[in-house]
Scaffold this active site. Structure first.
Site, PDB file in Angstrom:
ATOM      1  N   SER A  32       0.907  -1.185  -0.165  1.00 52.79           N
ATOM      2  CA  SER A  32      -0.049  -0.082  -0.057  1.00 52.79           C
ATOM      3  C   SER A  32       0.838   1.199   0.118  1.00 52.79           C
ATOM      4  O   SER A  32       0.250   2.386  -0.124  1.00 52.79           O
ATOM      5  CB  SER A  32      -0.945  -0.019   1.300  1.00 52.79           C
ATOM      6  OG  SER A  32      -2.065  -0.831   0.918  1.00 52.79           O
ATOM      7  N   HIS A  73       3.665   6.166   5.121  1.00 52.76           N
ATOM      8  CA  HIS A  73       2.830   4.920   4.823  1.00 52.76           C
ATOM      9  C   HIS A  73       3.394   3.427   5.015  1.00 52.76           C
ATOM     10  O   HIS A  73       4.704   3.179   4.519  1.00 52.76           O
ATOM     11  CB  HIS A  73       2.374   5.189   3.377  1.00 52.76           C
ATOM     12  CG  HIS A  73       1.115   4.718   2.883  1.00 52.76           C
ATOM     13  ND1 HIS A  73       0.657   3.547   2.734  1.00 52.76           N
ATOM     14  CD2 HIS A  73      -0.018   5.537   2.585  1.00 52.76           C
ATOM     15  CE1 HIS A  73      -0.583   3.395   2.824  1.00 52.76           C
ATOM     16  NE2 HIS A  73      -1.171   4.553   2.486  1.00 52.76           N
ATOM     17  N   GLY A  80       2.915  -0.650   3.989  1.00 53.84           N
ATOM     18  CA  GLY A  80       2.345  -1.627   3.049  1.00 53.84           C
ATOM     19  C   GLY A  80       2.316  -2.982   3.222  1.00 53.84           C
ATOM     20  O   GLY A  80       3.400  -3.534   3.681  1.00 53.84           O
ATOM     21  N   GLY A  96       2.575 -11.874   2.719  1.00 51.94           N
ATOM     22  CA  GLY A  96       3.757 -12.209   3.303  1.00 51.94           C
ATOM     23  C   GLY A  96       4.791 -11.308   3.093  1.00 51.94           C
ATOM     24  O   GLY A  96       5.968 -11.610   3.506  1.00 51.94           O
TER      25      GLY A  96
END
Length: 441
Positions: A60, A288, A290, A294
């Site tokens: 992300s 940020h 993400g 895995g």
């Protein structure tokens, strides 16, 4: 001050071993220089070593790139942040007619659209996959009215990616290369497996070090989380957000707070345009993180010092690992103390918990909250396409105050914050993992 990379390579290896991380890559920019180091293996089944030019999935963190693409188009005058999505995508629909007409680009980029948005739908490998994904959004319900609150929304960024395609006339992947990768000279940043496999690429791993059941997510969720990159390329992208004209004329616009977060203990106090915003020890921090299957990535930008840090890993206890690493690194570089994660209070807090029990549900997740002897227990269960890719979790919750709780799953050293919200004139919500999950039973 020149960083001691022998020391940091050693610390990266030690922290990876302690947090059961198979492989990690670290890069940071400080005082005019970029530093890199790597440790471990890309895949426990092959033993291929991680190098600084190895590619990891950044998950992300991709959303900041997508937000930047839209802001570049806004600077060209093609849109504004308050342009309704339907003005660009006339066929756009969600389940609620008022939301369909109201949702703007700002709503998408700040996770305030209210769309129940963890739709991980595979619409094929073709160049029309985003168009088909947006068509499927017609069945998505609203968690809350547009602009009413904040809830992390993957679907919103896929819709944003489709807006980019409509305005540029190019598929999102190609627009990304032309808008960001080429201008910054990012030769190790790619989105499609056929490009990634030309480099050493990381495989995700489960909690026990075994390889993950799949390598990556469908192409149709690309703008929400499909970039693969090196830590150094991610740092270069972060640096562009501190340099007017490197990409955007005014990158600081993306760091202006847009909404206060209902759970400010899970990554930031506010959200900007694409960025999570916080303050650590008097320093502004835009960041940020993400997660994919895995794999885990984190990007931190400190505008005051000009420092940018990126770390990419392929398994293990990611939250523990990233907190320990960034805490050590920023203390060494700037004498900055990263706040400790929320933990249970020294003295128990008595709370009437019965109002919080029940079932909370949204796309991709069902959460059961039960009570026993005045204590809450929370169990999360993945649903839909996430079954088999995400794992159920159980947390014993300790009250921090009347609405805030913290719980730690078995094997985790850092707890998760949970905030309950009961609206007298509306639904109740559980704020966890960045999402607002409404009570359904």
């Amino acid at each position: 001050m020149k960083a001691d990379m022998e020391h940091w390579a050693g610390r990266l290896a030690a922290l990876s071993a302690e947090s059961k991380v198979p492989g990690a890559s670290l890069a940071f920019y400080c005082d005019g220089q970029t530093y890199e180091c790597a440790t471990g293996v890309l895949n426990t089944a092959t033993g291929a070593p991680v190098r600084t030019d190895s590619l990891f999935q950044i998950g992300s963190v991709t959303k900041v790139w997508t937000a930047t693409q839209l802001m570049l188009l806004a600077e060209r005058g093609l849109i504004t942040l308050d342009t309704p999505v339907v003005d660009v995508l006339p066929g756009f629909r969600v389940g609620d007619a008022e939301a369909t007409a109201t949702i703007s680009l700002r709503h998408l980029l700040t996770h305030t659209s209210g769309i129940d948005g963890d739709l991980f739908l595979d619409t094929g490998r073709g160049d029309d996959c985003l168009a088909h994904y947006v068509e499927a959004c017609a069945g998505l319900e609203q968690t809350f009215p547009a602009g009413d609150s904040h809830s992390y929304c993957n679907a919103g960024f896929v819709i944003a990616g489709r807006v980019i395609e409509q305005l540029t006339g190019k598929v999102w992947d190609q627009a990304l290369r032309e808008q960001i990768c080429a201008p910054l000279g990012l030769a190790h940043t790619w989105t499609l497996p056929e490009d990634v496999l030309r480099f050493g690429a990381a495989m995700g791993h489960d909690d026990h070090g075994g390889t993950a059941p799949a390598w990556g997510l469908p192409r149709s969720v690309g703008p929400a989380g499909l970039i693969c990159s090196t830590a150094a390329d991610v740092v270069s992208f972060g640096r562009a957000h501190l340099t007017p004209g490197a990409l955007l004329a005014d990158p600081a616009m993306l760091r202006k707070p847009q909404v206060d977060l209902p759970n400010p203990y899970a990554g930031g106090q506010q959200w900007g345009i694409g960025w999570s915003l916080d303050e650590w020890d008097g320093h502004e921090v835009a960041s940020h993180t993400g997660d994919t299957i895995g794999q885990h990535a984190a990007l931190w930008v400190l505008p005051g010092s000009g420092t940018v840090v990126a770390v990419l890993i392929n398994g293990g206890r990611s939250v523990e690992f990233q907190h320990r690493l960034i805490s050590e690194l920023l203390y060494e570089l700037h004498d900055l103390r990263v706040p400790e994660p929320l933990g249970p209070p020294a003295e128990p807090v008595e709370v009437d918990v019965d109002a919080y029990t029940g079932v909370y549900e949204r796309a991709g997740s069902r959460i059961h909250v039960t009570s026993r002897a005045g204590r809450l227990r929370m169990r999360t269960e993945p649903t839909g396409i996430l079954v088999g890719l995400a794992r159920p979790r159980s947390l014993e919750l300790a009250a921090v105050d009347a609405t805030t709780f913290v719980g730690r799953a078995d094997g985790d050293s850092i707890g998760d914050a949970v905030v309950f919200e009961i609206r007298p004139d509306g639904p109740s919500y559980l704020h966890y993992g960045g999402r607002a999950t409404p009570k359904t039973g």
